[in-house]
Design a protein around this motif. Structure first.
Motif, mmCIF file in Angstrom:
data_model
loop_
_atom_site.group_PDB
_atom_site.id
_atom_site.type_symbol
_atom_site.label_atom_id
_atom_site.label_comp_id
_atom_site.label_asym_id
_atom_site.label_seq_id
_atom_site.Cartn_x
_atom_site.Cartn_y
_atom_site.Cartn_z
ATOM 1 N N ASP A 252 0.821 -1.213 0.000
ATOM 2 C CA ASP A 252 0.000 0.000 0.000
ATOM 3 C C ASP A 252 0.852 1.258 0.000
ATOM 4 O O ASP A 252 0.438 2.303 -0.506
ATOM 5 C CB ASP A 252 -0.923 0.005 1.228
ATOM 6 N N SER A 253 2.055 1.171 0.564
ATOM 7 C CA SER A 253 2.914 2.346 0.658
ATOM 8 C C SER A 253 3.652 2.661 -0.646
ATOM 9 O O SER A 253 4.313 3.693 -0.756
ATOM 10 C CB SER A 253 3.935 2.171 1.784
ATOM 11 N N ALA A 254 3.560 1.753 -1.626
ATOM 12 C CA ALA A 254 4.244 1.986 -2.904
ATOM 13 C C ALA A 254 3.575 3.139 -3.656
ATOM 14 O O ALA A 254 2.348 3.273 -3.658
ATOM 15 C CB ALA A 254 4.216 0.726 -3.751
ATOM 16 N N GLN A 255 4.393 3.964 -4.308
ATOM 17 C CA GLN A 255 3.881 5.072 -5.126
ATOM 18 C C GLN A 255 4.060 4.715 -6.595
ATOM 19 O O GLN A 255 5.180 4.582 -7.079
ATOM 20 C CB GLN A 255 4.634 6.359 -4.806
ATOM 21 N N ILE A 256 2.951 4.577 -7.282
ATOM 22 C CA ILE A 256 2.956 4.229 -8.708
ATOM 23 C C ILE A 256 2.521 5.475 -9.465
ATOM 24 O O ILE A 256 1.334 5.826 -9.468
ATOM 25 C CB ILE A 256 2.025 3.055 -9.014
ATOM 26 N N ILE A 257 3.481 6.170 -10.082
ATOM 27 C CA ILE A 257 3.233 7.483 -10.692
ATOM 28 C C ILE A 257 3.381 7.374 -12.207
ATOM 29 O O ILE A 257 4.471 7.098 -12.714
ATOM 30 C CB ILE A 257 4.215 8.529 -10.130
ATOM 31 N N ASN A 258 2.278 7.605 -12.907
ATOM 32 C CA ASN A 258 2.309 7.575 -14.374
ATOM 33 C C ASN A 258 3.007 6.314 -14.885
ATOM 34 O O ASN A 258 3.849 6.355 -15.786
ATOM 35 C CB ASN A 258 3.021 8.824 -14.925
ATOM 36 N N SER A 259 2.662 5.174 -14.291
ATOM 37 C CA SER A 259 3.353 3.925 -14.595
ATOM 38 C C SER A 259 2.354 2.782 -14.689
ATOM 39 O O SER A 259 1.226 2.863 -14.190
ATOM 40 C CB SER A 259 4.397 3.612 -13.512
ATOM 41 N N GLU A 260 2.787 1.693 -15.309
ATOM 42 C CA GLU A 260 1.955 0.507 -15.477
ATOM 43 C C GLU A 260 2.649 -0.689 -14.828
ATOM 44 O O GLU A 260 3.843 -0.921 -15.050
ATOM 45 C CB GLU A 260 1.726 0.219 -16.956
ATOM 46 N N VAL A 267 5.955 -5.679 -5.365
ATOM 47 C CA VAL A 267 6.440 -4.314 -5.153
ATOM 48 C C VAL A 267 6.434 -4.070 -3.651
ATOM 49 O O VAL A 267 5.385 -4.083 -3.009
ATOM 50 C CB VAL A 267 5.554 -3.287 -5.879
ATOM 51 N N GLY A 268 7.624 -3.847 -3.075
ATOM 52 C CA GLY A 268 7.778 -3.752 -1.634
ATOM 53 C C GLY A 268 7.365 -2.412 -1.050
ATOM 54 O O GLY A 268 6.882 -1.511 -1.761
ATOM 55 N N GLU A 269 7.614 -2.275 0.245
ATOM 56 C CA GLU A 269 7.220 -1.069 0.977
ATOM 57 C C GLU A 269 8.024 0.142 0.510
ATOM 58 O O GLU A 269 9.231 0.063 0.263
ATOM 59 C CB GLU A 269 7.456 -1.274 2.479
ATOM 60 N N ASN A 270 7.325 1.270 0.386
ATOM 61 C CA ASN A 270 7.931 2.572 0.085
ATOM 62 C C ASN A 270 8.686 2.604 -1.243
ATOM 63 O O ASN A 270 9.594 3.421 -1.433
ATOM 64 C CB ASN A 270 8.869 3.008 1.228
ATOM 65 N N ASP A 286 12.037 -3.280 -0.895
ATOM 66 C CA ASP A 286 11.646 -2.077 -0.166
ATOM 67 C C ASP A 286 12.566 -0.897 -0.483
ATOM 68 O O ASP A 286 13.772 -1.055 -0.684
ATOM 69 C CB ASP A 286 11.705 -2.343 1.337
ATOM 70 N N ASN A 287 11.965 0.295 -0.512
ATOM 71 C CA ASN A 287 12.693 1.570 -0.602
ATOM 72 C C ASN A 287 13.481 1.737 -1.905
ATOM 73 O O ASN A 287 14.439 2.510 -1.966
ATOM 74 C CB ASN A 287 13.649 1.735 0.590
ATOM 75 N N THR A 288 13.082 1.030 -2.925
ATOM 76 C CA THR A 288 13.738 1.147 -4.228
ATOM 77 C C THR A 288 12.969 2.148 -5.093
ATOM 78 O O THR A 288 11.754 2.297 -4.974
ATOM 79 C CB THR A 288 13.823 -0.235 -4.909
#
Length: 339
Positions: A252-260, A267-270, A286-288
């Motif tokens: 849930d903490s992952a940020q998917i910005i203009n991506s597919e 996809v890990g945390e942050n 995580d954190n990548t």
């Protein structure tokens, strides 16, 4: 029930990734290999796990952080963690005997460089079980020979002539592992060596010679993590299994910005993914951070930055930086390839 996990080897075939991280702790589909293996075995055994004994190598490589991780793994499964050391690489039988204080009662022995999907239906009347997988080229493996009752009567290493197509995968059950301990002690005392090492097979052969009954257990999937290419293949298979099991793979903490994201992917945390296409069969720790990346069939670990890349069959370690136009790459922890 106990689980004994020899994992003292450093994994030279998976370098550079295993130069700084023990191979069994390299993540596949978001979880270290040994964590996933032990958790899966505990789940399919279907009975309480009393103790998990880990046999580690040099403390300079298998340090306090490794001990902490494995202790948490065992305790999370409701078991006591026991840590032993193998100070010299003297073979599978020697590694098991390093944990001799834990060798009593029913136990599973599992080598921490493979992953499985299986149902363990233990034959309680058998003295032991050896898990096998049907293979296309048995001459490349150690295989079992069966009698007419489908009992194992012989172990044959890389047979030149056909014996069977059931390859030994490195997971064993003993109704009383103290019997194996007694046979392995005989192997050590009498310096019985094959390939320069003390082998578990010589202990098993001693049990067979005394009439102990061995049966096979079969797995649905046997996935190797021996080198980069097969680890990536295993990562993809495991992601597919986890997706079919409806496990949550994107934090849930992952940020998917203009991506597919093309599943299955972990996809890990942050994690931050921007202007990118990810998947299928990609694990990101995580954190990548990924920016302007097209990536598939790959594994990226934690705290890593990848920019401006088109990657397939890539494996990138922890705390790494990559910026460029390479495709099939394999770089270890704290590496940097930047334009």
């Amino acid at each position: 029930m106990k689980i004994i996990v020899p994992m003292a080897g450093r994994g030279s075939r998976l370098r550079p990734h295993s130069l700084t991280v023990p191979k069994p702790l390299i993540p596949v589909a978001g979880k270290p290999i040994v964590h996933r293996l032990v958790s899966d075995i505990a789940k399919v055994l279907g009975e309480p796990i009393e103790e998990i004994a880990f046999v580690l190598g040099d403390p300079a490589f298998f340090g306090d952080d490794v001990v902490k991780s494995l202790t948490e793994l065992a305790e999370g499964l409701g078991a006591k963690a026991s840590i032993y050391r193998q100070d010299q690489p003297l073979g599978t039988g020697h590694a098991i005997m390093c944990a001799k204080d834990s060798l009593s009662g029913p136990a599973v022995i599992a080598y921490a460089d493979t992953l499985i999907r299986a149902d363990f239906n233990l034959d309680k009347d058998a003295d032991a079980a050896i898990w096998v997988k049907q293979v296309d080229k048995p001459e490349a493996y150690g295989v079992v020979k069966l009698n007419d009752n489908n009992e194992i009567v012989e172990l044959v290493e890389k047979p030149a002539e056909f014996v069977s197509d059931l390859a030994v995968i490195g997971i064993y059950y003993f109704k009383d592992v103290a019997v194996l301990k007694e046979e392995l002690q005989y192997v050590l005392d009498n310096n019985i060596i094959h390939g320069g090492e003390y082998q578990i097979n010589d202990g098993i052969k001693g049990m067979m010679a005394k009439g102990r009954r061995f049966v096979t257990g079969q797995v649905d999937e046997w996935m190797d993590c021996g080198n980069k290419n097969v680890t990536l293949e295993t990562n993809g298979k495991m992601l597919g299994f986890l997706q079919a099991d409806n496990e949550k793979l994107v934090a849930d903490s992952a940020q998917i910005i203009n991506s597919e994201i093309i599943p299955p992917c972990y996809v890990g945390e942050n994690v931050v993914i921007e202007n990118s296409q990810v998947g299928p069969n990609v694990s990101i720790g995580d954190n990548t951070k990924l920016e302007n990346v097209n990536i598939k069939n790959s594994l990226i670990q934690t705290n890593t930055t990848v920019k401006n890349a088109n990657l397939e069959e890539a494996m990138i370690g922890n705390h790494a930086k990559f910026d460029g136009s390479f495709t099939k790459i394999s770089i270890g922890d704290y590496s940097a390839l930047e334009a």
